[in-house]
Design a protein around this motif. Structure first.
Motif, PDB file in Angstrom:
ATOM      1  N   PRO A 106       5.068   1.274   2.212  1.00 26.11           N
ATOM      2  CA  PRO A 106       3.632   1.412   2.461  1.00 26.11           C
ATOM      3  C   PRO A 106       3.058   2.780   2.050  1.00 26.11           C
ATOM      4  O   PRO A 106       1.961   2.858   1.514  1.00 26.11           O
ATOM      5  CB  PRO A 106       3.522   1.198   3.972  1.00 26.11           C
ATOM      6  N   ARG A 107       3.855   3.863   2.238  1.00 30.04           N
ATOM      7  CA  ARG A 107       3.313   5.198   1.897  1.00 30.04           C
ATOM      8  C   ARG A 107       2.956   5.259   0.398  1.00 30.04           C
ATOM      9  O   ARG A 107       1.872   5.690   0.017  1.00 30.04           O
ATOM     10  CB  ARG A 107       4.375   6.262   2.238  1.00 30.04           C
ATOM     11  N   ASN A 108       3.855   4.790  -0.464  1.00 28.99           N
ATOM     12  CA  ASN A 108       3.578   4.829  -1.903  1.00 28.99           C
ATOM     13  C   ASN A 108       2.484   3.829  -2.292  1.00 28.99           C
ATOM     14  O   ASN A 108       1.682   4.090  -3.176  1.00 28.99           O
ATOM     15  CB  ASN A 108       4.858   4.560  -2.701  1.00 28.99           C
ATOM     16  N   LEU A 109       2.471   2.666  -1.586  1.00 28.64           N
ATOM     17  CA  LEU A 109       1.425   1.681  -1.897  1.00 28.64           C
ATOM     18  C   LEU A 109       0.042   2.208  -1.511  1.00 28.64           C
ATOM     19  O   LEU A 109      -0.936   1.974  -2.200  1.00 28.64           O
ATOM     20  CB  LEU A 109       1.698   0.362  -1.173  1.00 28.64           C
ATOM     21  N   ARG A 110      -0.016   2.960  -0.385  1.00 32.64           N
ATOM     22  CA  ARG A 110      -1.315   3.543   0.017  1.00 32.64           C
ATOM     23  C   ARG A 110      -1.803   4.525  -1.042  1.00 32.64           C
ATOM     24  O   ARG A 110      -2.976   4.566  -1.390  1.00 32.64           O
ATOM     25  CB  ARG A 110      -1.177   4.251   1.373  1.00 32.64           C
ATOM     26  N   VAL A 276      -6.878 -14.382  -2.934  1.00 28.01           N
ATOM     27  CA  VAL A 276      -5.917 -13.843  -3.898  1.00 28.01           C
ATOM     28  C   VAL A 276      -4.766 -14.831  -4.090  1.00 28.01           C
ATOM     29  O   VAL A 276      -4.332 -15.102  -5.204  1.00 28.01           O
ATOM     30  CB  VAL A 276      -5.394 -12.463  -3.430  1.00 28.01           C
ATOM     31  N   ASP A 277      -4.276 -15.420  -2.999  1.00 26.64           N
ATOM     32  CA  ASP A 277      -3.161 -16.373  -3.153  1.00 26.64           C
ATOM     33  C   ASP A 277      -3.590 -17.640  -3.887  1.00 26.64           C
ATOM     34  O   ASP A 277      -2.813 -18.204  -4.663  1.00 26.64           O
ATOM     35  CB  ASP A 277      -2.517 -16.676  -1.798  1.00 26.64           C
ATOM     36  N   ARG A 353       3.301  -7.166  -3.498  1.00 26.83           N
ATOM     37  CA  ARG A 353       2.243  -6.555  -2.668  1.00 26.83           C
ATOM     38  C   ARG A 353       1.255  -5.780  -3.525  1.00 26.83           C
ATOM     39  O   ARG A 353       0.054  -5.774  -3.285  1.00 26.83           O
ATOM     40  CB  ARG A 353       2.861  -5.663  -1.598  1.00 26.83           C
ATOM     41  N   LEU A 354       1.815  -5.123  -4.530  1.00 31.49           N
ATOM     42  CA  LEU A 354       0.957  -4.362  -5.441  1.00 31.49           C
ATOM     43  C   LEU A 354       0.040  -5.312  -6.220  1.00 31.49           C
ATOM     44  O   LEU A 354      -1.159  -5.050  -6.382  1.00 31.49           O
ATOM     45  CB  LEU A 354       1.835  -3.544  -6.398  1.00 31.49           C
ATOM     46  N   ALA A 355       0.608  -6.425  -6.678  1.00 31.28           N
ATOM     47  CA  ALA A 355      -0.189  -7.400  -7.435  1.00 31.28           C
ATOM     48  C   ALA A 355      -1.368  -7.888  -6.575  1.00 31.28           C
ATOM     49  O   ALA A 355      -2.513  -7.947  -7.022  1.00 31.28           O
ATOM     50  CB  ALA A 355       0.682  -8.578  -7.851  1.00 31.28           C
ATOM     51  N   ARG A 356      -1.072  -8.207  -5.316  1.00 25.73           N
ATOM     52  CA  ARG A 356      -2.139  -8.702  -4.426  1.00 25.73           C
ATOM     53  C   ARG A 356      -3.192  -7.614  -4.209  1.00 25.73           C
ATOM     54  O   ARG A 356      -4.394  -7.884  -4.191  1.00 25.73           O
ATOM     55  CB  ARG A 356      -1.556  -9.130  -3.084  1.00 25.73           C
ATOM     56  N   GLU A 358      -3.982  -5.163  -6.229  1.00 25.58           N
ATOM     57  CA  GLU A 358      -4.782  -4.949  -7.444  1.00 25.58           C
ATOM     58  C   GLU A 358      -5.859  -6.032  -7.581  1.00 25.58           C
ATOM     59  O   GLU A 358      -7.013  -5.736  -7.860  1.00 25.58           O
ATOM     60  CB  GLU A 358      -3.882  -4.963  -8.686  1.00 25.58           C
ATOM     61  N   ILE A 359      -5.476  -7.282  -7.339  1.00 19.86           N
ATOM     62  CA  ILE A 359      -6.457  -8.365  -7.511  1.00 19.86           C
ATOM     63  C   ILE A 359      -7.545  -8.260  -6.452  1.00 19.86           C
ATOM     64  O   ILE A 359      -8.743  -8.371  -6.740  1.00 19.86           O
ATOM     65  CB  ILE A 359      -5.760  -9.745  -7.476  1.00 19.86           C
ATOM     66  N   SER A 360      -7.150  -7.963  -5.208  1.00 17.45           N
ATOM     67  CA  SER A 360      -8.181  -7.909  -4.153  1.00 17.45           C
ATOM     68  C   SER A 360      -9.104  -6.705  -4.356  1.00 17.45           C
ATOM     69  O   SER A 360     -10.304  -6.789  -4.087  1.00 17.45           O
ATOM     70  CB  SER A 360      -7.557  -7.910  -2.754  1.00 17.45           C
ATOM     71  N   THR A 361      -8.572  -5.601  -4.869  1.00 15.51           N
ATOM     72  CA  THR A 361      -9.428  -4.425  -5.081  1.00 15.51           C
ATOM     73  C   THR A 361     -10.501  -4.729  -6.126  1.00 15.51           C
ATOM     74  O   THR A 361     -11.678  -4.382  -5.953  1.00 15.51           O
ATOM     75  CB  THR A 361      -8.579  -3.215  -5.539  1.00 15.51           C
ATOM     76  N   VAL A 362     -10.094  -5.396  -7.202  1.00 20.23           N
ATOM     77  CA  VAL A 362     -11.081  -5.702  -8.242  1.00 20.23           C
ATOM     78  C   VAL A 362     -12.119  -6.709  -7.728  1.00 20.23           C
ATOM     79  O   VAL A 362     -13.322  -6.568  -7.969  1.00 20.23           O
ATOM     80  CB  VAL A 362     -10.383  -6.207  -9.521  1.00 20.23           C
TER      81      VAL A 362
END
Ligand code: HEM
Length: 402
Positions: A106-110, A276-277, A353-356, A358-362
């Motif tokens: 989570p730290r790196n994903l944040r 996203v899913d 988790r990263l893929a999800r 990225e899609i939700s952020t856009v």
């Protein structure tokens, strides 16, 4: 004479969309079907969700070491065999997977999430200001490359070249141009790996450069191939899912308005999550995954022999009515939604988790900044049996009234 099921092996067919009708007939009539050798070696096609999940969850019986994609006979097995994460046998896979998965904490994903928020805000902002955008090149291809460059700690000055090479590696007009771009990526990573072995940082290249297996560091070329896989895996599928998702929203304005209302009303996490899913299920950008049987086994009533290739069509599994109610309906609130777009079992996508994210952020940025998005010409699809999605999605955008 060709059989109707051979449609699924013709890249040109995918230019007008996935041949879902053929997949449906195969799933209903022969969910485990043998294809005679031709351009491709002989292989079993799997089109039912249950058989596909069974294969993906059993890495001991169905090995990925000879490659995970169906390749023409003339090309032989994948040269990354037993060297990259995806193509490693269970013991080596566990060592590599542990190191890579540990980095996605989570730290790196944040940290990546903050970087992504800024990148998405400025990419969507620039597109709205221009009023016109090719969503594929200007947003869906750019953001994932920026994110991968961030976690591989590629210096800012080198990023434009990486973006160009990655785009060319997928989208250049000729096979020669695509393979030249790929060679440039490999050469670049070769130098980067040497540098990080000498001066490690907290990035993923440095992590891979320090991985030990059976008492020794990985050979530099294996580290390079893994970096290349992260770049490819981390960009191509996200680009395709994001742009395919955007096109589908335009085709289903009721779903888009519902999502926008939910996000505006503060329901963002719930509906964005299910949206996203559903986008992942609907786009199924990785059309298939291949395995080879390690020993004789029976699957769906068919006798599979040791060494046989087994191709799992994710595009078909994700429309299997036995697991998805009304599977051909795009439903952003679909739940449950246990799609296989990110695989299953021990090789399940390490970047999921990263893929999800990225899609939700856009999506969130689009909702915040775009009033109306309409097609500005026809979308163009890739002609590939390996990845499914758009080459171009020209849009006209108007800003959202404040
Ligand atoms: C929409 C986006 C994505 C899709 C649809 C996708 C799809 C997949 C699938 C289907 C697999 C399973 C492969 C197999 O079982 O043989 C996989 C594995 C993998 N993905 Fe993704 N992926 C996505 C995003 C990412 C991202 C963002 C990264 C990198 C950060 C990534 C890196 C990988 C890697 C390294 C593996 C191999 C894992 C292993 O073998 O243990 N993917 N992905």
């Amino acid at each position: 004479m060709t059989h109707p099921a051979d449609d699924i092996l013709d890249g040109a067919v995918y230019r007008t969309g996935v041949p879902y009708e053929t997949f449906r007939r195969m799933r209903e009539q022969q969910p485990v079907r043998w294809h005679e050798p031709g351009v491709f070696p002989g292989f079993w096609s799997l089109t039912g969700y249950d058989e596909i999940r069974e294969v993906l969850r059993d890495a001991g019986t169905f090995s990925s070491t000879a490659g995970i994609l169906l390749r023409p006979l003339a090309q032989g097995d994948d040269p990354g065999g037993d060297r990259t994460l995806a193509l490693s046998a269970p013991a080596r896979h566990a060592a590599l997977r542990g190191a890579i998965a540990d980095w996605f904490v989570p730290r790196n994903l944040r940290r990546l999430g903050r970087f992504l928020d800024d990148a998405a805000r400025s990419a969507v902002g620039a597109a709205v200001a221009a009023g016109r955008v090719d969503f594929v090149t200007d947003i869906a291809a750019r953001l994932p490359v920026d994110v991968v460059c961030a976690f591989l700690a590629i210096p800012d000055a080198d990023r434009p070249e990486i973006v160009d090479w990655t785009t060319d590696a997928f989208c250049a007009g000729t096979a020669e141009e695509r393979s030249l771009a790929h060679l440039q990526i490999l050469e670049y990573f070769g130098a980067l790996v040497e540098e990080r072995r000498a001066r490690p940082g907290d990035d993923l290249v440095s992590v891979l450069a320090r991985v030990r297996y059976e008492g020794a560091l990985l050979p530099p070329e294996d580290v390079v191939l893994n970096c290349d896989n992260l770049l490819v895996g981390g960009t191509e599928n996200v680009r395709l899912a994001m742009s395919g998702g955007m096109l589908t929203m335009l085709e289903h304005p009721d779903q888009w308005s519902m999502l926008r209302d939910d996000v505006d009303g503060g329901e963002s996490d719930g509906t964005l999550g299910t949206a996203v899913d559903e986008i992942l299920r609907w786009t199924s950008s990785a059309t298939h995954l291949m395995r080879r049987a390690v020993h004789d086994v029976t699957l769906g009533g068919q006798r599979i022999r040791a060494g046989d290739r087994v191709v799992c069509w994710l595009v078909a599994a994700n429309r299997d009515p036995a697991h998805f109610a009304d599977p051909d309906r795009f439903d952003l609130r679909r739940t449950p939604n246990r799609h296989l777009a990110l695989g299953a079992g021990s090789h399940y996508c390490v970047g999921s988790r990263l893929a999800r994210l990225e899609i939700s952020t856009v999506l969130r940025e689009f909702i915040a900044q775009v009033g109306e998005a309409v097609p500005d010409g026809s979308p163009e699809f890739l002609d590939s049996i390996v990845v499914n999605g758009l080459r171009r999605l020209p849009l006209k955008l108007t800003p959202r009234a404040v």
